[in-house]
Design a protein around this motif. Sequence first.
Motif, PDB file in Angstrom:
ATOM      1  N   ARG A  36       0.954  -1.184  -0.165  1.00  0.00           N
ATOM      2  CA  ARG A  36       0.063  -0.146   0.287  1.00  0.00           C
ATOM      3  C   ARG A  36       0.569   1.306   0.189  1.00  0.00           C
ATOM      4  O   ARG A  36       0.334   2.148  -0.795  1.00  0.00           O
ATOM      5  N   GLY A  39       2.153   2.138  -3.605  1.00  0.00           N
ATOM      6  CA  GLY A  39       0.958   2.391  -4.497  1.00  0.00           C
ATOM      7  C   GLY A  39       0.617   3.811  -3.949  1.00  0.00           C
ATOM      8  O   GLY A  39      -0.466   4.433  -4.542  1.00  0.00           O
ATOM      9  N   ARG A  44       6.149   6.163  -3.851  1.00  0.00           N
ATOM     10  CA  ARG A  44       6.910   5.220  -4.676  1.00  0.00           C
ATOM     11  C   ARG A  44       8.226   5.106  -4.795  1.00  0.00           C
ATOM     12  O   ARG A  44       8.882   3.975  -4.420  1.00  0.00           O
TER      13      ARG A  44
END
Length: 95
Positions: A36, A39, A44
């Motif tokens: 998570r 994402g 990132r």
Amino acid sequence: MVMPWPLPDDSWFRPEPEPPGPPGDDVRLAAEVAYRIVGGVGLRARRITVTAQNRVVILGGVVPDVEARRLAGEVAWRVPGVADVCNALRLSAKR
């Protein structure tokens, strides 16, 4: 008249802690949190490590600003099964 005040060690004062899950549960939690975070918006390319122990997620590594640190902690808290989050992310030194 004196009223007794409960002590923090009294068992009725706090709820009983849940027993730790199976050993693979911490691995699953760490993987879910890492997935998570990767994402997540703006997280990132960050160097963040995720570990879990007894349903406590530990975030480590370096992030560029306070907002990225806060966002990573919020993402970890939203994963079902997480009992606590230790946000040990450090801020990178500005040059």
